[in-house]
Design a protein around this motif. Structure first.
Motif, short mmCIF file in Angstrom:
data_model
loop_
_atom_site.label_atom_id
_atom_site.label_comp_id
_atom_site.label_asym_id
_atom_site.label_seq_id
_atom_site.Cartn_x
_atom_site.Cartn_y
_atom_site.Cartn_z
N TRP A 83 0.98 -1.19 -0.12
CA TRP A 83 -0.05 -0.04 -0.05
C TRP A 83 0.79 1.41 -0.09
CZ3 TRP A 83 0.58 3.49 3.95
CH2 TRP A 83 0.96 3.00 5.17
N ARG A 110 -5.93 1.67 -7.15
CA ARG A 110 -6.32 1.55 -5.82
C ARG A 110 -7.11 0.24 -5.66
NH1 ARG A 110 -7.19 7.57 -2.98
NH2 ARG A 110 -5.25 8.19 -3.28
N GLY A 161 -9.27 1.43 -1.06
CA GLY A 161 -8.62 2.81 -1.17
C GLY A 161 -7.26 3.00 -1.12
N ARG A 162 -6.74 1.81 -0.97
CA ARG A 162 -4.94 1.63 -0.98
C ARG A 162 -4.47 1.51 -2.32
NH1 ARG A 162 -3.15 -0.92 4.83
NH2 ARG A 162 -3.58 0.83 6.27
#
Length: 297
Positions: free
Chosen positions: A257, A279, A283-284
């Motif tokens: 990440w 991503r 959301g990483r």
């Protein structure tokens, strides 16, 4: 059978025991284990929770709950895991495929189906795929299942992992379009490919001891250890990618990440263009991709 526990009782007990052991995913893990131990379907738990379970099922489940409470992942207990809607057998030399890695499949599929790779049709006709460090074969198999006219080569350093991957390719009907080779990244590859994917080892060596016990104790270190800064595998791949990636072809790799910028810079130094960091659902940063443009003198 009058004294046998019911499906509902087994599920409630399994959920409670796992929660008391601190398993964050107690509810879903309990359901998966009870279903596998009893052979019950999801519908059975909606309509027939008072159905008695066989004594051997209850004993089997008890052992499995003990193992899960001690930190063994459900996939390791059952010997298989779901990935991209497909079931994959696991082995001691493979990682358990995880949902985050589906981002890599999505990136590759999206690029092919958008027509961005020269000479490759949206259904994969003309595509030659290379999967470096294939493990269970999950990435390559999922791509070939979706791209029905594509072909591929899957490489791994572990003979045990390759045997598992071959079995998974056969299970999903792509073994006639997927070849296998034993070796370290490009050392076992010949020819050129217009799509190269990899989920390489990317955990920094001194961080492995701090990983969750599910990973630290049950995933093979060979598939985790990315060297002092976690970037060794990317450097190895990018050092030779120009000899194997066709002009206009795509390289896409899974990353940690916090590695998007560093891996993106390595892509740029290797001559790739249109570099993107993608991503995952959380959301990483999870995938870096880039296209190869041959140098024209």
């Amino acid at each position: 059978m009058s004294g046998a526990p019911t499906l509902g009782t087994l599920l409630a007990t399994a959920r409670r025991r796992l929660a008391e052991a601190g398993v964050d995913t107690a509810a879903i893990d309990a359901r998966l284990l009870v279903e596998a131990a009893t052979g019950a379907s999801r519908l059975d738990f909606l309509a027939a929770t008072d159905r008695p379970a066989a004594p051997d099922a209850a004993a089997r489940l008890d052992s499995w709950i003990d193992r899960r409470a001690a930190g063994e992942p459900v996939g390791r207990i059952l010997g298989s895991a779901s990935f991209y809607g497909l079931d994959f057998a696991l082995g001691p030399d493979t990682l358990e495929p995880r949902p985050d890695t589906e981002t890599l499949v999505e990136v590759a599929l999206g690029t092919v189906r958008s027509g961005r790779i020269p000479g490759v049709s949206p259904n994969g006709d003309g595509l030659r795929l290379l999967d470096l460090g294939t493990g269970t074969g999950a990435i390559a198999v999922a791509l070939l299942v979706k791209l029905t006219h594509s072909r591929g080569l899957a490489i791994d350093l572990s003979p045990g992992a390759l045997e598992v991957a071959k079995g998974n390719a056969t299970r999903h009907g792509v073994d006639d379009r997927l070849d296998f080779a034993l070796g370290d990244f490009f050392a076992a590859a010949t020819g050129s490919f217009n799509l190269i994917v990899s989920n390489p080892p990317y955990i920094a060596s001194d961080v492995i001891a701090d990983l969750d016990r599910e990973v630290r104790l049950h995933d093979p270190r060979l598939a985790l250890d990315g060297g002092p800064d976690g970037l060794d595998a990317y450097r190895t791949i990018l050092n030779d990618v120009g000899q194997h990636l066709s002009p206009g072809g795509l390289l896409a790799v899974e990353i940690g990440w916090d590695q998007g910028e560093a891996v993106g810079n390595l892509f740029g130094a290797a001559g790739l263009s249109e570099i993107e960091v993608h991503r995952d659902l959380g959301g990483r940063d999870r995938v870096v991709s880039g296209l190869f443009r041959a140098q024209i003198d």
